[in-house]
Design a protein around this motif. Structure first.
Motif, PDB file in Angstrom:
ATOM      1  N   LEU A 140       0.812  -1.215   0.000  1.00  0.00           N
ATOM      2  CA  LEU A 140       0.000   0.000   0.000  1.00  0.00           C
ATOM      3  C   LEU A 140       0.848   1.268   0.000  1.00  0.00           C
ATOM      4  O   LEU A 140       0.676   2.149  -0.856  1.00  0.00           O
ATOM      5  CB  LEU A 140      -0.930  -0.012   1.225  1.00  0.00           C
ATOM      6  CG  LEU A 140      -1.855   1.199   1.394  1.00  0.00           C
ATOM      7  CD1 LEU A 140      -2.777   1.337   0.180  1.00  0.00           C
ATOM      8  CD2 LEU A 140      -2.662   1.080   2.678  1.00  0.00           C
ATOM      9  N   PHE A 141       1.774   1.363   0.956  1.00  0.00           N
ATOM     10  CA  PHE A 141       2.494   2.626   1.156  1.00  0.00           C
ATOM     11  C   PHE A 141       3.828   2.708   0.417  1.00  0.00           C
ATOM     12  O   PHE A 141       4.355   3.802   0.251  1.00  0.00           O
ATOM     13  CB  PHE A 141       2.734   2.856   2.655  1.00  0.00           C
ATOM     14  CG  PHE A 141       1.475   3.087   3.430  1.00  0.00           C
ATOM     15  CD1 PHE A 141       0.813   4.302   3.351  1.00  0.00           C
ATOM     16  CD2 PHE A 141       0.939   2.095   4.216  1.00  0.00           C
ATOM     17  CE1 PHE A 141      -0.360   4.521   4.059  1.00  0.00           C
ATOM     18  CE2 PHE A 141      -0.230   2.300   4.933  1.00  0.00           C
ATOM     19  CZ  PHE A 141      -0.890   3.505   4.851  1.00  0.00           C
ATOM     20  N   SER A 161       4.804   0.254  -2.568  1.00  0.00           N
ATOM     21  CA  SER A 161       4.589  -0.033  -3.993  1.00  0.00           C
ATOM     22  C   SER A 161       3.467   0.810  -4.588  1.00  0.00           C
ATOM     23  O   SER A 161       3.569   1.294  -5.716  1.00  0.00           O
ATOM     24  CB  SER A 161       4.271  -1.523  -4.170  1.00  0.00           C
ATOM     25  OG  SER A 161       5.323  -2.321  -3.674  1.00  0.00           O
ATOM     26  N   GLY A 162       2.367   0.983  -3.820  1.00  0.00           N
ATOM     27  CA  GLY A 162       1.214   1.702  -4.362  1.00  0.00           C
ATOM     28  C   GLY A 162       1.366   3.208  -4.313  1.00  0.00           C
ATOM     29  O   GLY A 162       1.410   3.882  -5.349  1.00  0.00           O
ATOM     30  N   LEU A 163       1.449   3.777  -3.119  1.00  0.00           N
ATOM     31  CA  LEU A 163       1.484   5.229  -2.959  1.00  0.00           C
ATOM     32  C   LEU A 163       2.892   5.816  -3.042  1.00  0.00           C
ATOM     33  O   LEU A 163       3.049   7.007  -3.326  1.00  0.00           O
ATOM     34  CB  LEU A 163       0.847   5.611  -1.614  1.00  0.00           C
ATOM     35  CG  LEU A 163      -0.622   5.204  -1.442  1.00  0.00           C
ATOM     36  CD1 LEU A 163      -1.105   5.508  -0.029  1.00  0.00           C
ATOM     37  CD2 LEU A 163      -1.493   5.912  -2.475  1.00  0.00           C
ATOM     38  N   GLY A 164       3.893   5.007  -2.761  1.00  0.00           N
ATOM     39  CA  GLY A 164       5.274   5.488  -2.809  1.00  0.00           C
ATOM     40  C   GLY A 164       5.630   6.456  -1.700  1.00  0.00           C
ATOM     41  O   GLY A 164       6.565   7.250  -1.840  1.00  0.00           O
ATOM     42  N   TRP A 165       4.889   6.411  -0.595  1.00  0.00           N
ATOM     43  CA  TRP A 165       5.142   7.340   0.506  1.00  0.00           C
ATOM     44  C   TRP A 165       6.327   6.921   1.364  1.00  0.00           C
ATOM     45  O   TRP A 165       7.019   7.770   1.920  1.00  0.00           O
ATOM     46  CB  TRP A 165       3.896   7.453   1.384  1.00  0.00           C
ATOM     47  CG  TRP A 165       2.743   8.148   0.723  1.00  0.00           C
ATOM     48  CD1 TRP A 165       2.746   8.770  -0.503  1.00  0.00           C
ATOM     49  CD2 TRP A 165       1.419   8.283   1.240  1.00  0.00           C
ATOM     50  NE1 TRP A 165       1.521   9.280  -0.799  1.00  0.00           N
ATOM     51  CE2 TRP A 165       0.676   9.005   0.261  1.00  0.00           C
ATOM     52  CE3 TRP A 165       0.786   7.876   2.399  1.00  0.00           C
ATOM     53  CZ2 TRP A 165      -0.677   9.308   0.437  1.00  0.00           C
ATOM     54  CZ3 TRP A 165      -0.555   8.180   2.581  1.00  0.00           C
ATOM     55  CH2 TRP A 165      -1.273   8.891   1.610  1.00  0.00           C
TER      56      TRP A 165
END
Length: 328
Positions: A162-163, A165-169
């Motif tokens: 989620l954070f 791979s997905g959002l890159g945060w």
């Protein structure tokens, strides 16, 4: 003084017993898993000559009976002579000293976050009243159950997807020294412990809220928030404080999974790599250090509980009173 001496002797004796049991189990488990000589010589397919093999057997007393090798291992632990790593050819003490701070930081931050979540949940439920309170309480109880049974490896994988791979945060690995690299490992460790501590704190808070001291405080005009902060919250935290030692031990064991999952350096990752390579000195050294840390935290937890809970101090004083009477 006698009570303090007995308490000290009991704690030291318990620590020695735990270390002995842990070292014994690890020693025989590793020996049953395969020949340590293979690990010493560099793993399967080693082309070591006869002289090298003979020197390794003599150095580690592998030609001696297993019972004698076990006694030699206990002697080394008792004298803090952990030896050298089979695979890394470095002193075990140096390896442990290099990895221990990272694991302690991870576990301490996770425990602090778990406590913060548990206290916040208790306050939210305490200030919610009426129909709203019933709904909030039901939601909070559901979240506590889900959090307490969530596997750490699954939670960590979800956070990465989620954070990272997905959002890159956030970074997917925490090998660096950036504070952002600690966020997901700490949250992964803290959430299951927070769920358990929240359940314990909530039950204790409900009990304290109905206790005579809370009723008396309200009758004197104290508001709900004042009763919560000055009386019931402290009372409700006592069972969770008593379980903090267990929680810290759980965090140390969970660090093995989290450090591997997030490619984070630490004692857990070192232990996992040593176990796979049957690096007996490193595994035994790491397990003994973890056991000692757990014992120290449990002792500190007992001391904090004694300071926070006046009832425990009263019991200790009542036990000392007969001794003083007999002595006089």
């Amino acid at each position: 003084m006698r009570a303090v001496a007995r308490w000290t002797v009991a704690k030291i004796g318990g620590a020695v017993l735990v270390v002995w049991i842990v070292a014994t189990l690890v020693f025989f488990a590793l020996r049953l898993s395969g020949d340590p000589l293979e690990a010493i010589l560099g793993g399967p397919g080693s082309q070591a000559g006869e002289d090298t093999v003979r020197a390794a057997i003599e150095k580690y007393a592998l030609d001696e009976p297993l019972a004698w090798q076990y006694l030699l291992q206990l002697r080394d632990i008792a004298t803090l002579q952990l030896g050298d790593s089979f695979a890394r050819r470095q002193p075990v003490a140096d390896l442990l000293a290099a990895q221990l701070p990272a694991t302690l930081l991870l576990a301490a931050l996770a425990l602090a976050l778990a406590w913060a979540i548990a206290v916040a949940g208790s306050i939210i439920q305490a200030v919610s009243r009426g129909r709203t309170g019933i709904v909030v309480g039901a939601v909070m109880r559901g979240l506590e159950i889900v959090a307490s049974v969530t596997p750490q490896f699954w939670l960590g994988a979800v956070l990465i997807m989620l954070f990272a791979s997905g959002l890159g945060w956030l970074p997917a690995t925490s090998a660096g020294s950036s504070p952002a690299a600690l966020v997901m490992p700490v949250v992964t460790l803290a959430i299951p412990i927070a769920g358990f501590l929240s359940q314990v704190s909530r039950d204790a808070l409900d009990e304290a809220d109905a206790a005579p001291f809370a009723t008396t405080s309200r009758s004197r005009g104290a508001g709900e928030m004042r009763v919560l902060l000055r009386h019931t919250l402290r009372h409700a935290s006592l069972p969770a404080v008593a379980l903090s030692g267990w929680a810290f031990g759980n965090l140390l064991s969970g660090a093995v999974v989290v450090e591997v999952l997030f490619a984070r350096p630490g004692l857990g990752r070192l232990l996992q790599e040593a176990a796979l390579s049957r690096d007996v000195p490193v595994v035994i050294g790491a397990v003994v250090v973890i056991a000692l840390m757990y014992i120290v935290v449990v002792i500190l937890t007992d001391a904090i509980e004694l300071l926070v809970d006046p009832r425990l101090r009263a019991r200790a004083a009542s036990r000392r009173a007969p001794e003083i009477a007999v002595g006089s």
